[in-house]
Enzyme design. Structure first.
Site, PDB file in Angstrom:
ATOM      1  N   ALA A   1      34.294  43.075  70.870  1.00  0.00           N
ATOM      2  CA  ALA A   1      34.461  42.512  69.530  1.00  0.00           C
ATOM      3  C   ALA A   1      35.579  43.282  68.843  1.00  0.00           C
ATOM      4  CB  ALA A   1      33.164  42.608  68.739  1.00  0.00           C
ATOM      5  N   GLU A   2      36.780  42.737  68.916  1.00  0.00           N
ATOM      6  CA  GLU A   2      37.944  43.473  68.417  1.00  0.00           C
ATOM      7  C   GLU A   2      37.881  43.691  66.910  1.00  0.00           C
ATOM      8  OE1 GLU A   2      38.064  41.183  70.749  1.00  0.00           O
ATOM      9  OE2 GLU A   2      38.837  42.344  72.427  1.00  0.00           O
TER      10      GLU A   2
ATOM     11  N   ALA B   1      46.874  43.021  74.258  1.00  0.00           N
ATOM     12  CA  ALA B   1      47.432  42.518  73.001  1.00  0.00           C
ATOM     13  C   ALA B   1      46.961  41.095  72.716  1.00  0.00           C
ATOM     14  CB  ALA B   1      48.958  42.553  73.056  1.00  0.00           C
ATOM     15  N   ASP B   2      46.765  40.351  73.796  1.00  0.00           N
ATOM     16  CA  ASP B   2      46.336  38.957  73.655  1.00  0.00           C
ATOM     17  C   ASP B   2      44.981  38.840  72.939  1.00  0.00           C
ATOM     18  OD1 ASP B   2      48.226  37.716  76.153  1.00  0.00           O
ATOM     19  OD2 ASP B   2      47.612  39.806  76.287  1.00  0.00           O
ATOM     20  N   PHE B   3      44.210  39.943  72.941  1.00  0.00           N
ATOM     21  CA  PHE B   3      42.878  39.886  72.324  1.00  0.00           C
ATOM     22  C   PHE B   3      42.874  40.415  70.896  1.00  0.00           C
ATOM     23  CE2 PHE B   3      41.347  40.827  76.892  1.00  0.00           C
ATOM     24  CZ  PHE B   3      41.614  39.531  77.269  1.00  0.00           C
ATOM     25  N   ILE B   4      44.024  40.670  70.338  1.00  0.00           N
ATOM     26  CA  ILE B   4      44.041  41.312  69.033  1.00  0.00           C
ATOM     27  C   ILE B   4      43.753  40.359  67.863  1.00  0.00           C
ATOM     28  CG2 ILE B   4      46.484  41.187  68.309  1.00  0.00           C
ATOM     29  CD1 ILE B   4      46.282  44.240  67.749  1.00  0.00           C
TER      30      ILE B   4
ATOM     31  N   HIS C   1      46.861  37.707  79.164  1.00  0.00           N
ATOM     32  CA  HIS C   1      47.236  39.084  79.536  1.00  0.00           C
ATOM     33  C   HIS C   1      48.745  39.251  79.569  1.00  0.00           C
ATOM     34  CE1 HIS C   1      43.212  38.338  81.173  1.00  0.00           C
ATOM     35  NE2 HIS C   1      42.980  39.605  80.868  1.00  0.00           N
TER      36      HIS C   1
END
Lengths: 328, 480
Positions: free
Chosen positions: A59-60, A84-87, A129
């Protein structure tokens, strides 16, 4: 001096700061027991315990939000966003809260967090990714955004980022983690935030670049020197926000020809900002239009290798652009 | 004086407010920050404090009325302050408005200008025709999608070849270099920064560093007695002259600026030397008086002294090619073609030098026609760039305005300029084997300013004397 990879340098920077300052801590997905998906935080939990090297849920928003809360209570957390893709889930916390806490509280609270963000294209990375999302944060006053490429810079900048009283978003190019190795001073020199670095001096044209593209640009610069006698000056901003305009503009004035290259989507990129600064401040020194290379404005880096090659501003494109500039 | 109080903005999205109740009446004295009225908006109810002290002259809005933010609600008489004229000084409201306008540039501009999003989209569709305005903006805003017709691309290519980059233009101006005189090595023969630096470098090697610094210091010196008057550089000076009441400040026109730059470049670059000879033009004057009427009738143009001078100059330049040359740093380029520029005064504070190409190929009639044509087109502002470029030597004709002596500035980078003065009758000593006599002769002074780097007084005077001999020898064969 020890030869380190980018990965080891970041690890050592983290460990060094944690040893020096007990308020420095790490949190993120798989950073503790697993030592991080890239092994950046390997061994840290063993050394510093699970309260200072903390595994979090996937859970970013929580990672960033918890880091902010810890920071205003005296800690200096280093939050890791796995890719970074999940930020995006953490975006609100970083942009709306971390960036503005100091202002909102009238200077009562500052947010000395560092958000480490592995970014950039790796083969097969595709949708989740691969992205270069640094520009999202370079339009947010209150944040500092750094993106070192080489190990010594990364270790030194990480120390500065952790000690900085402002929230710093720290981008690390995944492709460079194990690829780039260099000698790093023992104990690690501190590299200041906000200062660009000239990797290679030249008189004919300037390349401003960062990340894996910078590494390629440096190789192309050597090739151009031997094959064409064209001497490119290669400048790495290191800090993307706020930019070291002085160093970039000085180089542009010196050579009169500028290429800005990164693998971010071109429109609205950091390259766009650099190009605008150069166009405005070095106009009377320019001998050719400011050029940019970047990824096309498509939603993702492709899986397929040929498509990926076309997507990336690789060595061939860099060389072609530099030769066009040199001849202009 | 009277100052208005306006309806302040009582919240980010509030655009209007209702005056619920006046707390002051007309004629009341109020202090700054004293409540004036109660206002009801859709967000808040508030008292409006007076932004300044004064006496209420008039309540402009009756109770229960809703007015827009910025509307004048009270007119107040304020003591002591003057000169704040038109701008309503109700500090709060305008201040807030201003900050909103600054902060949200796109929003503010949307009132008058289309914001990016609202224009870019329609543009991507086929152009909706209509007025020229829409068509003009369409390709620009639309970028790749809208404006990609081949013509735009082609003209960008053409421009690239025809125009120099900012740095090249700047360096050329700084060093007084004619860009077209440098061979270009860039794409399609463009002159690049390196080309111009190489050219200037080669030129400057000629000067030992000390000399060069001295020259630069001299050129940069702000002292009025040096040869670098402030307007010469045509850049805004660090320190301006005092402007007194009644003085008129005139911004430089493009042509004035160009003249200023050219003249100061010439004075700075070329060490000027000057020489003068007297020419007895009695025979020429008689010839001209005799032929003038029929020439004008026959050729349709006036017969002046100028074509005779230009012809004599062209022929003499052939004999003395060093006068028809250009200083080129470490070498001198002797021009083969003889293209003579003729300075034309445009009266409205401008001077232009159209060029008679291959002047040596024309006779008096041809020169008279060509000069007349160039002068007419210069005055009608119908010269094109070809008419004013390529000159190799310049003839200045202040004599037409009555001058008898002048010291012209060389038309840089040419090597020399000749001035022809008014022909005036003077008593002169005429040598004669039978004994010297004083006679009334038509005399004309001819001067030449020359670049002493390129040539010396001897060469200049040999040239001047050749011109003089031709003018004194005028027999009019060309004319009749």
């Amino acid at each position: 001096m020890t030869t380190k990879s980018l990965l080891q340098a970041i690890h050592d920077g983290l460990a060094g700061e944690m040893r020096a300052d007990e308020t420095v801590m790490v949190l993120g997905e798989d950073v503790g027991r697993a030592g991080g998906v890239f092994r950046v935080t390997e061994g840290l939990q063993e050394e510093f315990g699970e309260y200072r090297v903390m595994d979090t849920p996937l859970a970013e928003s929580l990672i960033a939000g918890a880091a902010i809360g810890l920071s205003v209570n005296g800690m200096r957390p280093v939050a890791e966003i796995q890719f970074a893709d999940f930020i995006p889930p953490a975006f609100d916390q970083i942009v709306s809260e971390a960036a503005r806490f100091y202002y909102r509280s009238g200077g009562a609270y500052y947010v000395p967090i560092t958000v480490r963000v592995p970014y950039g294209v790796v083969p097969g990375g595709a949708l989740y990714h691969s992205q270069s999302v640094e520009a999202w944060f370079c339009n947010t006053p209150g944040l500092k955004v750094v993106a070192p490429t080489y190990p010594a810079d990364a270790e030194g900048l990480l120390r500065s980022a952790i000690r900085d009283p402002n929230p710093v978003v720290f981008f690390e190019h995944k492709r460079c983690y194990r690829l780039l190795k260099e000698e790093v001073p023992e104990g690690g020199a501190v590299v200041p935030v906000g200062k660009a670095r000239i990797h290679r001096a030249g008189t004919d044209l300037t390349v401003v670049s960062y990340g894996f593209v910078l590494h390629q640009a440096l190789e192309v610069a050597e090739k151009l020197s031997t094959e064409h006698g064209v001497e490119a000056e290669v400048v790495e901003p290191l800090t993307l926000y706020p930019l070291d305009r002085g160093t970039i503009v000085d180089s542009a004035k010196k050579t009169g020809k500028v290429l800005v290259a990164s693998e971010a989507n071109l429109t609205g990129s950091v390259s766009a900002e650099i190009a605008a600064v150069v166009a405005r401040e070095a106009f009377e020194w320019l001998d050719a239009p400011v050029m940019r290379l970047g990824a096309p404005d498509v939603p993702t880096a492709p899986f397929a290798k040929p498509l990926l090659e076309s997507f990336m501003p690789g060595a061939e494109k860099i060389e072609a652009a530099l030769l066009e500039l040199a001849r202009y | 004086m009277v100052k208005p109080v306006t309806m302040p903005q009582l919240g980010e999205s509030v655009t209007e407010g209702t005056i619920v109740r006046w707390l002051k009446a007309e004629g009341d004295e109020v202090e700054a920050d004293e409540p004036l009225c109660e206002v009801d908006t859709d967000k808040v109810n508030a008292e409006i404090p007076s932004p300044f002290a004064g006496r209420i002259e008039r309540l402009m809005v009756s109770e229960g009325t809703t007015v827009d933010v910025g509307t004048e609600i009270v007119r107040m008489a304020v003591a002591g302050e003057t000169g704040e004229g038109e701008e309503p000084a109700a500090e709060e409201a305008p201040a807030e408005e201003a900050s909103e306008g600054e902060g949200v540039a796109a929003g503010a501009s949307s009132r008058e200008w289309p914001v990016a999003g609202s224009v870019a989209q329609p543009v991507a569709q086929p152009v909706t025709g209509g007025d020229g305005r829409g068509e003009r903006t369409a390709p620009r805003v639309g970028g790749g999608a809208g404006g990609g017709n081949g013509r735009a691309a082609a003209s960008a290519e053409e421009l690239k070849l025809g125009r120099s980059s900012p740095v090249v233009r700047r360096l050329a101006a700084e060093h007084g270099v004619e860009i077209s005189s440098i061979p270009g090595t860039g794409t399609g023969g463009r002159v690049t920064k390196k080309d111009i630096e190489g050219h200037v470098g080669a030129r400057d090697e000629y000067f030992p560093p000390g000399v060069r610094e001295e020259r630069e210091a001299f050129a940069a010196s702000p002292e009025p007695e040096t040869a670098s008057p402030r307007e010469a550089t045509s850049e805004a000076p660090a320190e301006r002259v005092a402007v007194h009441g009644g003085d008129r400040v005139v911004e430089l026109s493009g042509i004035r600026r160009a003249i200023a730059n050219r003249m100061s470049t010439s004075k700075r670059e070329a060490p000027h030397a000057w020489s003068m000879v007297e020419v007895d033009v009695t025979a020429l004057a008689a010839l001209r008086a005799r032929e003038r009427g029929s020439f004008a009738e026959r050729e349709g143009v006036r017969l002046t002294y100028l074509p005779f001078v230009v012809k004599a100059v062209a022929e003499s330049l052939k004999e003395h090619p060093v006068l028809n040359s250009v200083w080129d740093g470490d070498r001198i380029v002797l021009r083969k073609r003889i293209n003579i520029g003729v300075a034309v005064d445009l009266e409205e504070g401008a001077l232009i030098v159209p060029v008679i190409k291959d002047a040596d190929e024309l006779n008096i009639t041809g020169l008279a026609r060509r000069i007349d044509d160039l002068v007419m087109r210069a005055r009608g502002k119908r010269l094109d760039t070809g008419d004013v470029s390529g000159g190799t030597f310049t003839v200045n004709n202040p004599g037409a305005l009555g001058s008898v002596v002048s010291t012209p500035i060389i038309n840089h980078p040419q090597a020399a300029i000749l001035s022809t003065e008014a022909a005036v009758k003077r008593p002169v000593v005429v040598e004669d084997p039978a004994g010297d006599a004083i006679a009334i002769r038509s005399m004309m002074n001819l001067e030449v300013s020359f670049d002493h780097r390129v040539l010396d007084g001897g060469a200049a005077l040999r040239f001047l004397n050749a011109v003089k001999a031709r003018l004194e020898d005028a027999d009019g064969r060309d004319v009749v």
